[in-house]
Motif scaffolding. Structure first.
Motif, PDB file in Angstrom:
ATOM      1  N   VAL A   1      43.713 -15.122 -43.679  1.00  0.00           N
ATOM      2  CA  VAL A   1      43.592 -14.341 -44.903  1.00  0.00           C
ATOM      3  C   VAL A   1      42.108 -14.267 -45.248  1.00  0.00           C
ATOM      4  N   THR A   2      41.636 -13.072 -45.624  1.00  0.00           N
ATOM      5  CA  THR A   2      40.228 -12.943 -45.976  1.00  0.00           C
ATOM      6  C   THR A   2      39.919 -13.759 -47.229  1.00  0.00           C
ATOM      7  N   SER A   3      38.714 -14.298 -47.238  1.00  0.00           N
ATOM      8  CA  SER A   3      38.252 -15.138 -48.340  1.00  0.00           C
ATOM      9  C   SER A   3      37.948 -14.288 -49.573  1.00  0.00           C
ATOM     10  N   ASP A   4      37.509 -14.952 -50.637  1.00  0.00           N
ATOM     11  CA  ASP A   4      37.095 -14.236 -51.848  1.00  0.00           C
ATOM     12  C   ASP A   4      35.939 -13.284 -51.568  1.00  0.00           C
TER      13      ASP A   4
ATOM     14  N   VAL B   1      43.573  -5.354 -39.478  1.00  0.00           N
ATOM     15  CA  VAL B   1      43.490  -5.744 -40.883  1.00  0.00           C
ATOM     16  C   VAL B   1      44.607  -5.054 -41.647  1.00  0.00           C
ATOM     17  N   LEU B   2      45.385  -5.861 -42.362  1.00  0.00           N
ATOM     18  CA  LEU B   2      46.457  -5.376 -43.229  1.00  0.00           C
ATOM     19  C   LEU B   2      46.035  -5.680 -44.656  1.00  0.00           C
ATOM     20  N   ALA B   3      45.813  -4.630 -45.432  1.00  0.00           N
ATOM     21  CA  ALA B   3      45.273  -4.796 -46.779  1.00  0.00           C
ATOM     22  C   ALA B   3      46.259  -4.294 -47.827  1.00  0.00           C
ATOM     23  N   PRO B   4      46.063  -4.749 -49.065  1.00  0.00           N
ATOM     24  CA  PRO B   4      46.914  -4.257 -50.147  1.00  0.00           C
ATOM     25  C   PRO B   4      46.948  -2.733 -50.182  1.00  0.00           C
ATOM     26  N   GLY B   5      48.084  -2.205 -50.528  1.00  0.00           N
ATOM     27  CA  GLY B   5      48.250  -0.755 -50.572  1.00  0.00           C
ATOM     28  C   GLY B   5      48.808  -0.194 -49.282  1.00  0.00           C
ATOM     29  N   GLY B   6      49.214  -1.077 -48.355  1.00  0.00           N
ATOM     30  CA  GLY B   6      49.805  -0.615 -47.103  1.00  0.00           C
ATOM     31  C   GLY B   6      48.806  -0.106 -46.079  1.00  0.00           C
ATOM     32  N   VAL B   7      47.545  -0.498 -46.207  1.00  0.00           N
ATOM     33  CA  VAL B   7      46.511  -0.046 -45.285  1.00  0.00           C
ATOM     34  C   VAL B   7      46.480  -0.949 -44.053  1.00  0.00           C
ATOM     35  N   SER B   8      46.430  -0.331 -42.874  1.00  0.00           N
ATOM     36  CA  SER B   8      46.327  -1.061 -41.613  1.00  0.00           C
ATOM     37  C   SER B   8      45.242  -0.405 -40.765  1.00  0.00           C
ATOM     38  N   ILE B   9      44.251  -1.187 -40.364  1.00  0.00           N
ATOM     39  CA  ILE B   9      43.123  -0.692 -39.570  1.00  0.00           C
ATOM     40  C   ILE B   9      42.957  -1.586 -38.345  1.00  0.00           C
ATOM     41  N   ASP B  10      42.839  -0.988 -37.160  1.00  0.00           N
ATOM     42  CA  ASP B  10      42.561  -1.730 -35.931  1.00  0.00           C
ATOM     43  C   ASP B  10      41.110  -1.529 -35.515  1.00  0.00           C
ATOM     44  N   SER B  11      40.463  -2.611 -35.108  1.00  0.00           N
ATOM     45  CA  SER B  11      39.103  -2.570 -34.576  1.00  0.00           C
ATOM     46  C   SER B  11      39.080  -3.340 -33.270  1.00  0.00           C
TER      47      SER B  11
ATOM     48  N   GLY C   1      34.060 -11.118 -39.454  1.00  0.00           N
ATOM     49  CA  GLY C   1      33.732  -9.876 -40.125  1.00  0.00           C
ATOM     50  C   GLY C   1      34.071  -9.905 -41.591  1.00  0.00           C
ATOM     51  N   THR C   2      33.857  -8.753 -42.214  1.00  0.00           N
ATOM     52  CA  THR C   2      34.192  -8.571 -43.620  1.00  0.00           C
ATOM     53  C   THR C   2      35.059  -7.333 -43.758  1.00  0.00           C
ATOM     54  N   VAL C   3      35.896  -7.361 -44.776  1.00  0.00           N
ATOM     55  CA  VAL C   3      36.740  -6.218 -45.106  1.00  0.00           C
ATOM     56  C   VAL C   3      36.251  -5.669 -46.440  1.00  0.00           C
TER      57      VAL C   3
ATOM     58  N   ALA D   1      43.326  -9.908 -47.877  1.00  0.00           N
ATOM     59  CA  ALA D   1      43.836  -9.070 -46.784  1.00  0.00           C
ATOM     60  C   ALA D   1      44.164  -9.985 -45.608  1.00  0.00           C
ATOM     61  N   TYR D   2      45.020  -9.532 -44.732  1.00  0.00           N
ATOM     62  CA  TYR D   2      45.367 -10.305 -43.536  1.00  0.00           C
ATOM     63  C   TYR D   2      44.618  -9.730 -42.343  1.00  0.00           C
ATOM     64  N   ALA D   3      43.935 -10.596 -41.606  1.00  0.00           N
ATOM     65  CA  ALA D   3      43.273 -10.202 -40.366  1.00  0.00           C
ATOM     66  C   ALA D   3      44.061 -10.841 -39.228  1.00  0.00           C
ATOM     67  N   ARG D   4      44.557 -10.012 -38.333  1.00  0.00           N
ATOM     68  CA  ARG D   4      45.334 -10.492 -37.187  1.00  0.00           C
ATOM     69  C   ARG D   4      44.534 -10.290 -35.915  1.00  0.00           C
ATOM     70  N   LEU D   5      44.600 -11.268 -35.038  1.00  0.00           N
ATOM     71  CA  LEU D   5      43.941 -11.185 -33.744  1.00  0.00           C
ATOM     72  C   LEU D   5      44.990 -10.891 -32.683  1.00  0.00           C
ATOM     73  N   LEU D   6      44.782  -9.798 -31.950  1.00  0.00           N
ATOM     74  CA  LEU D   6      45.690  -9.381 -30.883  1.00  0.00           C
ATOM     75  C   LEU D   6      44.936  -9.417 -29.564  1.00  0.00           C
TER      76      LEU D   6
END
Length: 102
Positions: free
Chosen positions: A56-59, A76-86, A28-30, A40-45
């Motif tokens: 880590v997401t690419s450029d 997804v853990l993104a700059p600014g303390g954002v965390s989103i689960d999909s 996917g894309t962020v 951003a960090y994408a974690r697989l659970l």
């Protein structure tokens, strides 16, 4: 090229060495306000919420995992303390595409 965890480069297309008939791919894309988010960090659970892997997401804001068939969560853990689960279902022979807006 790989990063420190041994994951292949996060590019828009699958590496030529991948035989999609034998793989279940989650990618996917962020984006934030229509702009891609790199670094951003994408974690697989797994289905129980256990950590399985991280990239880590690419450029271009791209992430990709090769997973077993089944139900997964991408966090997804993104700059600014954002965390989103999909949530996503991976199936052999298919690419499950996600667009994560933060």
């Amino acid at each position: 090229m790989t990063d420190g965890c041994g994951a292949p480069a996060q590019t828009a297309s699958l590496p030529a060495t991948v035989d999609l008939a034998n793989e279940a791919v989650i990618q996917g894309t962020v984006e934030r306000e229509g702009n891609v988010v790199s670094g951003a960090y994408a974690r697989l659970l797994d289905a129980t919420g256990e950590f399985t892997g991280e990239v880590v997401t690419s450029d271009e804001g791209i992430f990709r995992f090769f997973a077993a068939p089944g139900d997964w969560t991408v966090r997804v853990l993104a700059p600014g303390g954002v965390s989103i689960d999909s949530t996503v279902r991976a199936q052999t022979g298919e690419i499950a595409n996600l667009k994560v807006a933060i």
